[in-house]
Design an enzyme around this catalytic site. Structure first.
Site, short mmCIF file in Angstrom:
data_model
loop_
_atom_site.label_atom_id
_atom_site.label_comp_id
_atom_site.label_asym_id
_atom_site.label_seq_id
_atom_site.Cartn_x
_atom_site.Cartn_y
_atom_site.Cartn_z
N ASN A 203 0.85 -1.19 0.00
CA ASN A 203 0.00 0.00 0.00
C ASN A 203 0.88 1.24 0.00
OD1 ASN A 203 -1.91 1.96 0.33
ND2 ASN A 203 -2.90 1.05 2.11
N ASN B 34 -6.00 6.38 -1.39
CA ASN B 34 -6.92 5.81 -2.37
C ASN B 34 -7.44 4.43 -1.96
OD1 ASN B 34 -4.84 3.99 -2.92
ND2 ASN B 34 -4.21 4.99 -4.81
N ASP B 35 -7.33 4.08 -0.69
CA ASP B 35 -7.77 2.75 -0.23
C ASP B 35 -9.25 2.51 -0.53
OD1 ASP B 35 -5.24 2.32 0.63
OD2 ASP B 35 -5.67 2.46 2.77
N GLY C 80 -6.00 -2.60 0.06
CA GLY C 80 -5.37 -1.29 -0.11
C GLY C 80 -4.08 -1.25 -0.90
N ASP D 101 -1.62 -1.01 -4.06
CA ASP D 101 -1.84 -0.16 -5.22
C ASP D 101 -0.60 -0.06 -6.09
OD1 ASP D 101 -0.21 1.56 -3.70
OD2 ASP D 101 -1.92 2.65 -2.89
N ASP E 167 -6.03 -13.95 -19.74
CA ASP E 167 -6.82 -14.78 -18.83
C ASP E 167 -7.76 -15.70 -19.60
OD1 ASP E 167 -7.79 -15.25 -15.99
OD2 ASP E 167 -9.65 -14.56 -16.90
N GLU F 292 -3.44 -18.16 -20.77
CA GLU F 292 -3.75 -19.13 -19.71
C GLU F 292 -4.47 -20.31 -20.37
OE1 GLU F 292 -6.00 -19.44 -15.39
OE2 GLU F 292 -6.84 -18.16 -16.96
#
Length: 638
Positions: A138, A143-144, A163, A165, A340, A369
């Protein structure tokens, strides 16, 4: 008088209603995607989506040549294809009008970075560090939580937002670089506005916007820049198969064919009618005997009910995905994609998407993937696959993920007694089938990732550093591109089967100001041997080209001990992985082909000189990486 008053009220209400109706029918432009483009692109015919109330009724004029205008059944969308061929960078005026209502906007063609087209993607010279940004560090507590997104900070909940980032990643790039990794693969960072479990960010709600709880688009661009300063690379986790139910388009589809819809609705909650879940039977993709219904539910079914499945047979949707991917590469300066659920996509659609990216950036790299449990089924998806060619299919995908090697690693190092098909034979047999692949050096190999049990977790290797060393030796010295999962280098545990996804996605200790242990700076007694071994082997690999693309020679394991060589005309490394709890003595005559009359080596793990004359004793549960090259000048190793 009372009657007259009623007439006035009725007239007034009619005027108000008519005015409101006129207001509601006015046009507007709320979104333009892509928001800008670049001059001198291979993809020069850019299809710009305009979104706003009744904008689909608009007539369009532009300083940029217009090739095509497409209107859909939803009048809130308008798709305009501009020809940017031979156009200079700069701003171009666009005028739209619906009747007497006019809108004027500008569309910018930016100047491309020098040699952008020829950027070099990640390859077998790299070692990839996979991290989950919400769980890594964090760097900006401000910006949490964010007013634009629903889910707020809840670090006490394993499935909540914690949190981490982009700034947290940037703050610890030196740690990752010093560890020896040369590239970062971050799980997705685009906005995911789900009410819960949004931290994984695979249910995206805006494909042109970094989730504000991670930072801004500029922060992401800065991350790439900071990596490049360190001669490192950034790999974006891209999702082509599905979006999130909270994606703004899901509330107002451009066309009914934008997503896959089914008539046999089972009554579950979903954003639109026609939901059906995927069967997850991706073997139907190459099954020559498949039924149409099985093929449909595997390829077009939704991954889960909150992830609408994108219909890549719809040209508008497919081109949207192509342009979005190119936009992020060009905007942020990316060095690769990990895609993905690659094998869940429509085969033709995902091949067209992949080939469009590689046409724009011929030296880029994309790994898909391909979570299958058979080498031939994985190999099917790689570019120029001899398996795919049987069905006249070529995905164009440069790299695939070696899930069968992962499967073997999850079992082999717990099997201390070699049997016909157990222990190190599992590893050997995996490489035996490499003839199925079109490019064995462009395969991603790993012991674990964000979707699997952690290799050091309870019920697997239980934090046994010796087993970790054996597995990591294999991953970092075999053919292909190695990837390690954040926290493995300090022995971080986690068991998905018993404790859920959150347990394998724990917070990295030291990533938060109030953490009692800061493993970025000082490791505990338990963490230290994991870290030191990882750092030593990663940094050795970084400076040893023969481990990047050298040829591979291996021997059938005996006594649960596996021996192989990486070699070229000028360099040679011998790898010994003894999975036997007891000491094993190797007769070196058996390995003459690999040794090539070399009589001395240096085990880079122990730092000891090794006599390669007659026999070699290897302690139980021990690996050796023996450099057989003669030193030219100065010290033998960095």
């Amino acid at each position: 008088m009372i009657r007259l008053k009623q007439v006035h009220i009725v007239s007034l209400l009619f005027v108000i209603f008519a005015f409101a109706k006129a207001i509601s029918q006015q046009s507007s432009i709320d979104r333009i995607e892509p928001p800008f483009w670049w001059a001198d692109m291979e993809h020069a015919e850019v299809e710009v989506m305009f979104y706003g109330q009744n904008i689909g009724k608009a007539e369009v004029k532009s300083d940029l040549p217009i090739l095509k205008i497409r209107r859909t059944e939803n009048l809130n969308y308008l798709f305009v294809t501009f020809d940017t061929t031979n156009q200079n960078h700069g701003e171009y005026a666009i005028t739209m009008n619906v009747g007497d209502t006019y809108f004027t906007s500008k569309y910018e063609l930016k100047k491309r970075s020098l040699n952008s087209k020829y950027r070099k993607g990640f390859d077998s010279s790299d070692a990839i560090y996979l991290l989950m940004p919400d769980r890594f560090a964090n760097g900006n507590p401000e910006n949490d939580s964010h007013p634009e997104t629903i889910e707020k900070l809840n670090r006490s909940f394993k499935g909540g937002r914690h949190g981490g980032d982009i700034q947290g990643i940037i703050d610890h790039l030196d740690y990752i670089s010093e560890l020896g990794a040369t590239a970062i693969w971050s799980t997705p960072l685009l906005e995911d506005n789900d009410k819960q479990y949004s931290y994984h960010t695979y249910a995206q709600s805006d494909l042109y916007k970094i989730d504000p709880r991670y930072g801004t688009n500029e922060d992401y661009k800065r991350l790439a820049s900071e990596l490049h300063k360190r001669d490192m690379k950034l790999i974006m986790d891209y999702v082509t198969n599905h979006w999130g139910a909270t994606h703004w388009m899901m509330q107002d589809l451009p066309t009914a064919t934008w997503i896959h819809q089914f008539d046999d609705n089972d009554g579950k909650e979903f954003p639109v009618s026609g939901y059906a879940n995927s069967s997850y039977r991706q073997t139907t993709q190459m099954d020559p005997y498949k039924s149409q219904i099985d093929d449909t539910y595997a390829e077009k079914g939704w991954f889960v009910s909150t992830m609408p499945d994108i219909n890549q047979s719809e040209p508008l949707a497919l081109n949207y995905l192509i342009q979005n991917a190119i936009w992020w590469i060009e905007y942020a300066g990316l060095d690769g994609f990990r895609v993905d659920t690659y094998s869940y996509n429509e085969k033709k659609g995902i091949a067209d998407w992949t080939k469009a990216i590689m046409k724009e950036y011929p030296y880029f790299n994309i790994v898909g993937e391909t979570w299958m449990h058979d080498q031939s089924q994985i190999a099917f998806w790689q570019k120029d696959s001899p398996i795919g060619a049987i069905q006249s299919y070529n995905s164009g995908l440069p790299s695939v993920m070696d899930f069968t090697l992962h499967d073997a690693i999850m079992k082999a190092f717990k099997e201390n007694d070699q049997q016909w098909d157990k222990g190190m034979v599992r590893i050997y047999e995996n490489f035996v089938n490499d003839f199925l692949y079109a490019d064995v050096n462009n395969i991603l190999l790993f012991a674990g990732n964000h979707d699997t049990n952690r290799i050091n977790g309870d019920g697997l290797y239980d934090g046994d550093v010796n087993n970790y060393k054996l597995a990591l030796t294999l991953v970092l010295t075999a053919r292909g591109i190695p990837q390690i999962y954040y926290g493995d280098e300090i022995g971080m545990g986690g068991n998905r089967d018993t404790s859920g996804d959150g347990d394998i996605r724990r917070d990295f200790p030291g990533g938060w100001q109030d953490d009692e242990v800061n493993a970025f700076k000082k490791r505990t007694k338990f963490q230290k041997p994991f870290y030191e071994f990882t750092k030593k082997l990663l940094n050795y690999r970084k400076g040893k080209p023969v481990l990047h693309d050298g040829k591979f020679l291996h021997y059938v394991p005996e006594n649960n001990c596996y021996v192989y060589f990486r070699y070229s005309d000028s360099s040679r490394v011998m790898v010994v992985i003894n999975n036997n709890p007891e000491k094993v003595t190797l007769n070196l005559d058996r390995f003459k082909e690999g040794l090539q009359d070399v009589n001395e080596g240096l085990d880079i793990l122990s730092g000891k000189k090794i006599d390669m004359g007659n026999t070699l004793s290897v302690s139980g549960k021990t690996s050796m990486v023996i450099d057989l090259d003669k030193p030219e000048k100065g010290p033998r190793f960095f």
